[in-house]
Design a protein around this motif. Structure first.
Motif, PDB file in Angstrom:
ATOM      1  N   GLN A 152       0.734  -1.289   0.017  1.00 50.16           N
ATOM      2  CA  GLN A 152      -0.173  -0.138  -0.019  1.00 50.16           C
ATOM      3  C   GLN A 152       0.718   1.237  -0.120  1.00 50.16           C
ATOM      4  O   GLN A 152       1.810   1.321   0.943  1.00 50.16           O
ATOM      5  N   GLN A 153       0.676   2.071  -1.181  1.00 49.87           N
ATOM      6  CA  GLN A 153       1.545   3.346  -1.056  1.00 49.87           C
ATOM      7  C   GLN A 153       0.743   4.430  -1.022  1.00 49.87           C
ATOM      8  O   GLN A 153      -0.282   4.749  -1.937  1.00 49.87           O
ATOM      9  N   ASN A 154       1.346   5.423  -0.226  1.00 51.65           N
ATOM     10  CA  ASN A 154       0.831   6.927  -0.237  1.00 51.65           C
ATOM     11  C   ASN A 154      -0.932   6.934   0.110  1.00 51.65           C
ATOM     12  O   ASN A 154      -1.758   7.187  -0.508  1.00 51.65           O
ATOM     13  N   MET A 155      -1.355   5.896   1.074  1.00 48.64           N
ATOM     14  CA  MET A 155      -2.659   5.746   1.627  1.00 48.64           C
ATOM     15  C   MET A 155      -3.322   6.911   1.938  1.00 48.64           C
ATOM     16  O   MET A 155      -2.780   7.999   2.580  1.00 48.64           O
ATOM     17  N   GLY A 156      -4.726   6.803   1.494  1.00 42.11           N
ATOM     18  CA  GLY A 156      -5.594   8.037   1.663  1.00 42.11           C
ATOM     19  C   GLY A 156      -6.807   7.876   2.805  1.00 42.11           C
ATOM     20  O   GLY A 156      -6.460   6.840   3.416  1.00 42.11           O
ATOM     21  N   PRO A 157      -7.608   8.805   2.721  1.00 39.67           N
ATOM     22  CA  PRO A 157      -8.937   8.496   3.622  1.00 39.67           C
ATOM     23  C   PRO A 157      -9.438   7.172   3.471  1.00 39.67           C
ATOM     24  O   PRO A 157     -10.155   6.521   4.585  1.00 39.67           O
ATOM     25  N   ILE A 158      -9.614   6.660   2.535  1.00 43.15           N
ATOM     26  CA  ILE A 158     -10.194   5.285   2.062  1.00 43.15           C
ATOM     27  C   ILE A 158      -9.325   4.358   1.449  1.00 43.15           C
ATOM     28  O   ILE A 158      -8.742   4.783   0.539  1.00 43.15           O
ATOM     29  N   THR A 159      -8.797   3.217   2.106  1.00 40.77           N
ATOM     30  CA  THR A 159      -7.631   2.465   1.178  1.00 40.77           C
ATOM     31  C   THR A 159      -8.366   0.958   1.723  1.00 40.77           C
ATOM     32  O   THR A 159      -8.592   0.566   3.140  1.00 40.77           O
ATOM     33  N   PHE A 160      -8.648   0.257   0.857  1.00 40.37           N
ATOM     34  CA  PHE A 160      -9.409  -1.438   1.167  1.00 40.37           C
ATOM     35  C   PHE A 160      -8.774  -2.191   0.051  1.00 40.37           C
ATOM     36  O   PHE A 160      -8.767  -1.911  -1.176  1.00 40.37           O
ATOM     37  N   PHE A 161      -8.777  -3.453   0.224  1.00 40.40           N
ATOM     38  CA  PHE A 161      -8.923  -4.364  -0.846  1.00 40.40           C
ATOM     39  C   PHE A 161      -9.501  -5.862  -0.257  1.00 40.40           C
ATOM     40  O   PHE A 161      -9.204  -6.118   1.040  1.00 40.40           O
ATOM     41  N   ASP A 162     -10.250  -6.305  -1.037  1.00 41.24           N
ATOM     42  CA  ASP A 162     -10.853  -7.450  -0.818  1.00 41.24           C
ATOM     43  C   ASP A 162     -10.356  -8.737  -1.821  1.00 41.24           C
ATOM     44  O   ASP A 162     -10.218  -8.356  -2.898  1.00 41.24           O
ATOM     45  N   VAL A 163     -10.614  -9.960  -1.423  1.00 40.94           N
ATOM     46  CA  VAL A 163     -10.288 -11.095  -2.184  1.00 40.94           C
ATOM     47  C   VAL A 163     -11.356 -11.887  -2.275  1.00 40.94           C
ATOM     48  O   VAL A 163     -11.775 -12.301  -1.290  1.00 40.94           O
ATOM     49  N   THR A 164     -12.014 -12.236  -3.420  1.00 35.52           N
ATOM     50  CA  THR A 164     -13.097 -13.222  -3.553  1.00 35.52           C
ATOM     51  C   THR A 164     -12.728 -14.468  -4.153  1.00 35.52           C
ATOM     52  O   THR A 164     -12.008 -14.513  -5.250  1.00 35.52           O
ATOM     53  N   TRP A 165     -13.306 -15.578  -3.725  1.00 35.89           N
ATOM     54  CA  TRP A 165     -13.244 -16.942  -4.283  1.00 35.89           C
ATOM     55  C   TRP A 165     -14.461 -17.459  -4.663  1.00 35.89           C
ATOM     56  O   TRP A 165     -15.419 -17.557  -3.819  1.00 35.89           O
ATOM     57  N   ASP A 166     -14.890 -17.281  -5.831  1.00 34.45           N
ATOM     58  CA  ASP A 166     -16.365 -17.570  -6.632  1.00 34.45           C
ATOM     59  C   ASP A 166     -17.330 -16.788  -5.935  1.00 34.45           C
ATOM     60  O   ASP A 166     -18.686 -17.114  -5.620  1.00 34.45           O
ATOM     61  N   GLY A 167     -17.029 -15.806  -5.680  1.00 38.58           N
ATOM     62  CA  GLY A 167     -17.888 -14.631  -5.199  1.00 38.58           C
ATOM     63  C   GLY A 167     -17.832 -14.341  -3.621  1.00 38.58           C
ATOM     64  O   GLY A 167     -18.679 -13.509  -3.253  1.00 38.58           O
ATOM     65  N   SER A 168     -17.201 -15.173  -3.233  1.00 39.80           N
ATOM     66  CA  SER A 168     -17.497 -15.308  -1.378  1.00 39.80           C
ATOM     67  C   SER A 168     -15.914 -14.507  -1.141  1.00 39.80           C
ATOM     68  O   SER A 168     -14.973 -14.927  -1.396  1.00 39.80           O
ATOM     69  N   THR A 169     -16.157 -13.718  -0.289  1.00 36.51           N
ATOM     70  CA  THR A 169     -14.872 -12.953   0.492  1.00 36.51           C
ATOM     71  C   THR A 169     -14.160 -13.917   1.397  1.00 36.51           C
ATOM     72  O   THR A 169     -14.701 -14.378   2.226  1.00 36.51           O
TER      73      THR A 169
END
Length: 203
Positions: A101-118
């Motif tokens: 994560q570089q130069n993070m701002g007010p909102i930073t996120f990431f999700d990973v899904t497998w067949d649509g499930s987080t």
């Protein structure tokens, strides 16, 4: 002889462990083609592209972050990176990847899904700023024969880099047990051979 036996056992352990784990099923998981070969990038709100720095390993990583729908609703939401994986039904796999994560701002996120499930969901408080160098994430997933892996990322207004994505089979307990028994047999054979080679002389 004992040293040679130990070295041989160590080498066999390394080879067998990697053989049991199986190959990486992710196509171009390290992005070493310098592009998105094997992947489907969807740059919804910000360009996605390969980079030569920062990388976790090798020559390339990729920038995958878009903008959040909360801060930039007109842009359509975060970017996504997807790959459909061919695997074995009912087989457990370890999914591994590295995120920077570089130069993070007010909102930073990431999700990973497998067949649509987080399966992984990470968000960072607004008080966090600056960089978080590469961190490794691992999670177990279950194969169905054909599965969809997707990364969803937003970083307002910074960047999120992805590198070294892998998916490898998790060995069954019975496979580990057989391997351990095999190494025990190898050690015993080496011990017997060493013992027979000892010559005693009378004073």
């Amino acid at each position: 002889m004992r040293l040679l036996t130990i070295l041989a056992a160590g080498a066999l352990t390394f080879v067998a462990t990697n053989a049991i784990a199986g190959p990486n099923l992710i196509v171009n998981g390290g992005f070493e083609t310098g592009d998105f070969t094997g992947w489907t990038p969807n740059a919804v709100s910000f360009p996605m592209y390969p980079v030569t720095s920062p990388v976790e390993e090798g020559n390339y990583a990729v920038q995958i972050a878009g903008y959040s729908i909360e801060n930039f609703p007109a842009l359509g939401g975060p970017d996504t990176l997807t790959q459909v994986v061919t695997d074995a039904p009912s087989q457990s796999y370890e999914l591994s990847f590295w995120i920077y994560q570089q130069n993070m701002g007010p909102i930073t996120f990431f999700d990973v899904t497998w067949d649509g499930s987080t399966v992984v969901s990470m968000s960072y408080p607004a008080s966090d700023s600056g960089d978080i160098p590469y961190v490794n994430f691992t999670v177990n997933v279950l194969g169905t024969g054909s599965d969809t892996l997707q990364f969803i990322s937003a970083n307002d207004p910074g960047y999120t880099y992805l590198d070294n994505v892998s998916l490898t089979a998790v060995p069954e307990p019975s496979t580990w047990a057989m391997m351990i028994l095999g190494f025990a047999g190898l050690g015993f054979a080496g011990y017997r051979k060493t013992k027979r080679g000892v010559v005693f002389s009378a004073a």
